[in-house]
Design a protein around this motif. Structure first.
Motif, mmCIF file in Angstrom:
data_model
loop_
_atom_site.group_PDB
_atom_site.id
_atom_site.type_symbol
_atom_site.label_atom_id
_atom_site.label_comp_id
_atom_site.label_asym_id
_atom_site.label_seq_id
_atom_site.Cartn_x
_atom_site.Cartn_y
_atom_site.Cartn_z
ATOM 1 N N ARG A 1 0.845 -1.196 0.000
ATOM 2 C CA ARG A 1 0.000 0.000 0.000
ATOM 3 C C ARG A 1 0.877 1.241 0.000
ATOM 4 N N GLY A 2 0.709 2.100 -1.024
ATOM 5 C CA GLY A 2 1.402 3.371 -1.029
ATOM 6 C C GLY A 2 0.692 4.372 -0.134
ATOM 7 N N HIS A 3 1.372 5.442 0.200
ATOM 8 C CA HIS A 3 0.805 6.427 1.129
ATOM 9 C C HIS A 3 -0.414 7.138 0.559
ATOM 10 N N GLY A 4 -0.493 7.259 -0.762
ATOM 11 C CA GLY A 4 -1.609 7.976 -1.360
ATOM 12 C C GLY A 4 -2.723 7.082 -1.877
ATOM 13 N N PHE A 5 -2.688 5.797 -1.539
ATOM 14 C CA PHE A 5 -3.691 4.868 -2.052
ATOM 15 C C PHE A 5 -5.072 5.155 -1.470
ATOM 16 N N LEU A 6 -6.099 4.725 -2.195
ATOM 17 C CA LEU A 6 -7.445 4.757 -1.652
ATOM 18 C C LEU A 6 -7.531 3.807 -0.462
ATOM 19 N N PRO A 7 -8.453 4.048 0.470
ATOM 20 C CA PRO A 7 -8.550 3.198 1.660
ATOM 21 C C PRO A 7 -8.711 1.720 1.324
ATOM 22 N N ARG A 8 -7.952 0.886 2.024
ATOM 23 C CA ARG A 8 -8.058 -0.586 1.987
ATOM 24 C C ARG A 8 -7.610 -1.208 0.662
ATOM 25 N N VAL A 9 -6.962 -0.425 -0.215
ATOM 26 C CA VAL A 9 -6.480 -0.970 -1.487
ATOM 27 C C VAL A 9 -5.027 -1.422 -1.357
ATOM 28 N N TYR A 10 -4.754 -2.656 -1.795
ATOM 29 C CA TYR A 10 -3.392 -3.177 -1.890
ATOM 30 C C TYR A 10 -3.097 -3.451 -3.358
ATOM 31 N N ARG B 1 15.517 -4.995 -7.788
ATOM 32 C CA ARG B 1 15.939 -3.901 -6.899
ATOM 33 C C ARG B 1 14.746 -3.280 -6.182
ATOM 34 N N GLU B 2 13.686 -2.982 -6.928
ATOM 35 C CA GLU B 2 12.519 -2.336 -6.325
ATOM 36 C C GLU B 2 11.863 -3.227 -5.265
ATOM 37 N N ILE B 3 11.771 -4.505 -5.542
ATOM 38 C CA ILE B 3 11.180 -5.427 -4.571
ATOM 39 C C ILE B 3 11.982 -5.406 -3.273
ATOM 40 N N PHE B 4 13.304 -5.471 -3.405
ATOM 41 C CA PHE B 4 14.148 -5.498 -2.208
ATOM 42 C C PHE B 4 14.137 -4.153 -1.483
ATOM 43 N N GLU B 5 14.212 -3.047 -2.226
ATOM 44 C CA GLU B 5 14.225 -1.732 -1.590
ATOM 45 C C GLU B 5 12.943 -1.463 -0.808
ATOM 46 N N GLU B 6 11.816 -1.874 -1.372
ATOM 47 C CA GLU B 6 10.539 -1.535 -0.746
ATOM 48 C C GLU B 6 10.118 -2.501 0.345
ATOM 49 N N GLU C 1 3.153 2.410 2.909
ATOM 50 C CA GLU C 1 2.457 2.480 4.189
ATOM 51 C C GLU C 1 2.384 1.104 4.835
ATOM 52 N N ASP C 2 2.259 0.078 3.993
ATOM 53 C CA ASP C 2 2.156 -1.290 4.487
ATOM 54 C C ASP C 2 2.469 -2.254 3.344
ATOM 55 N N ALA C 3 2.870 -3.472 3.701
ATOM 56 C CA ALA C 3 3.047 -4.565 2.743
ATOM 57 C C ALA C 3 2.826 -5.860 3.496
ATOM 58 N N ARG C 4 2.234 -6.844 2.825
ATOM 59 C CA ARG C 4 1.961 -8.125 3.497
ATOM 60 C C ARG C 4 1.755 -9.222 2.453
ATOM 61 N N TRP C 5 1.810 -10.472 2.957
ATOM 62 C CA TRP C 5 1.528 -11.630 2.122
ATOM 63 C C TRP C 5 0.023 -11.907 2.132
ATOM 64 N N PHE C 6 -0.509 -12.272 0.965
ATOM 65 C CA PHE C 6 -1.924 -12.601 0.842
ATOM 66 C C PHE C 6 -2.081 -14.031 0.354
ATOM 67 N N ARG D 1 9.061 -14.332 -8.469
ATOM 68 C CA ARG D 1 8.984 -15.407 -7.473
ATOM 69 C C ARG D 1 10.110 -15.241 -6.455
ATOM 70 N N CYS D 2 9.857 -15.733 -5.242
ATOM 71 C CA CYS D 2 10.875 -15.663 -4.193
ATOM 72 C C CYS D 2 10.704 -16.848 -3.257
ATOM 73 N N GLU D 3 11.617 -16.979 -2.317
ATOM 74 C CA GLU D 3 11.552 -18.053 -1.331
ATOM 75 C C GLU D 3 10.923 -17.584 -0.032
ATOM 76 N N GLY D 4 10.277 -16.437 -0.073
ATOM 77 C CA GLY D 4 9.621 -15.909 1.116
ATOM 78 C C GLY D 4 10.574 -15.092 1.970
ATOM 79 N N GLY D 5 10.184 -14.852 3.203
ATOM 80 C CA GLY D 5 11.025 -14.094 4.107
ATOM 81 C C GLY D 5 10.234 -13.062 4.896
ATOM 82 N N CYS D 6 10.935 -12.381 5.791
ATOM 83 C CA CYS D 6 10.333 -11.361 6.645
ATOM 84 C C CYS D 6 10.284 -10.028 5.895
ATOM 85 N N ILE D 7 9.133 -9.420 5.886
ATOM 86 C CA ILE D 7 8.962 -8.145 5.183
ATOM 87 C C ILE D 7 9.502 -7.005 6.046
ATOM 88 N N ARG D 8 10.315 -6.156 5.424
ATOM 89 C CA ARG D 8 10.814 -4.939 6.089
ATOM 90 C C ARG D 8 10.543 -3.783 5.124
#
Length: 294
Positions: free
Chosen positions: A176-185, A204-209, A252-257, A238-245
């Motif tokens: 979720r970016g800071h300017g997103f509409l409510p509850r949109v991922y 790079r973008e995946i790792f940076e964010e 604003e937020d990121a998570r696995w679905f 694709r990835c092997e998973g891991g802890c999101i930072r």
């Protein structure tokens, strides 16, 4: 970077134009139809079967009008900024995002507006030479600006953006970016940098964010995005998973679905009211493709 074998091409909003854009047709003398815009808003006219039509004007285009292409009947389609108001009776100004997201206008006309918006925006901001500062002149029917002082030539540019879903053991990673509409991922995204391949930019973008190291990137499809002039390059990673930072300056937020949760979000039936972008956005189709592969 491999694409999906045998997949049907995806036509996103702002793509799928029907005009003939060949450069040699730009200088020919033929009947003209002029599309008019005011910033992000286009002049449209009354509905036919629930769909708006693009207003086409037959008067002479202004000195800063740009050539978009030629229709099958030989009519040259130009784009120009609105120079006089009020608008003719039956016409109205509607912003391009609304036209796309609400499906208010046809695919070919929406593509034409994306081209018009991007070109006109570039000309608005390149009236002076980046090399010497002198005033530039529109040339080649809008596809170049020349500097009479230092002889530099300037050409319209498109900014490439990578946008991708990331699949792993925990599900699909969305943010979720800071300017997103409510509850949109949505899918993760970022501008490509000079000297960078599409794959490198996506990783790079995946790792940076999010701090997640992806292992594979595959091309899915692309979408012109005229705000102001980007090309969204859609990928599946694709990835092997891991802890999101998360990078809090970017997200604003990121998570696995999980798959079941994404299916509900795509259908608009998520119990918690979470959503994905509308089908007009390439992110919707990337998320849908990731779900289909789970």
């Amino acid at each position: 970077m491999s694409g999906r074998q045998g997949a049907k091409p995806v036509i996103h909003a702002f793509a799928g134009g029907k005009l003939d854009r060949r450069a040699e047709l730009r200088q020919t003398r033929a009947p003209r139809a002029v599309v008019k815009l005011a910033g992000d808003r286009a002049v449209v006219t009354g509905q036919e079967e629930g769909v708006l039509k693009l207003a086409l004007f037959s008067e002479e285009a202004g000195p800063e009008a740009v050539h978009l292409g030629v229709e099958e009947d030989g009519t040259q389609v130009m784009a120009d900024r609105i120079r006089e108001e009020p608008l003719p009776e039956g016409c109205q100004l509607i912003d391009l995002r609304s036209l796309a997201m609400q499906g208010l206008i046809g695919t070919a006309e929406l593509s034409l507006l994306a081209q018009a918006r991007s070109l006109l925006f570039w000309h608005e901001r390149h009236g002076f030479c980046a090399n010497c500062g002198a005033r530039t002149t529109l040339m080649d029917a809008g596809y170049r600006r020349d500097c009479a002082s230092c002889k530099a030539q300037h050409f319209p540019r498109t900014d490439p953006v990578v946008i991708m879903t990331v699949s792993g053991p925990e599900g699909v990673l969305l943010g979720r970016g800071h300017g997103f509409l409510p509850r949109v991922y949505s899918a993760l995204a970022g501008f490509m940098e000079p000297g960078e391949s599409i794959e490198e930019a996506a990783l790079r973008e995946i790792f940076e964010e999010t701090g997640i190291k992806a292992l594979e990137v595959r091309y899915h499809s692309s979408q012109p995005w005229p705000f102001p002039s980007s090309l969204m390059i859609g990928c599946l990673a694709r990835c092997e998973g891991g802890c999101i930072r998360i990078d809090e300056s970017e997200l604003e937020d990121a998570r696995w679905f999980a798959r079941s949760e994404l299916v509900a979000m795509l259908a608009g039936t998520h119990e918690g009211g979470l959503k994905v972008p509308r089908p007009a956005a390439i992110a919707y189709h990337l998320i849908k493709a990731a779900v289909e592969e789970m």
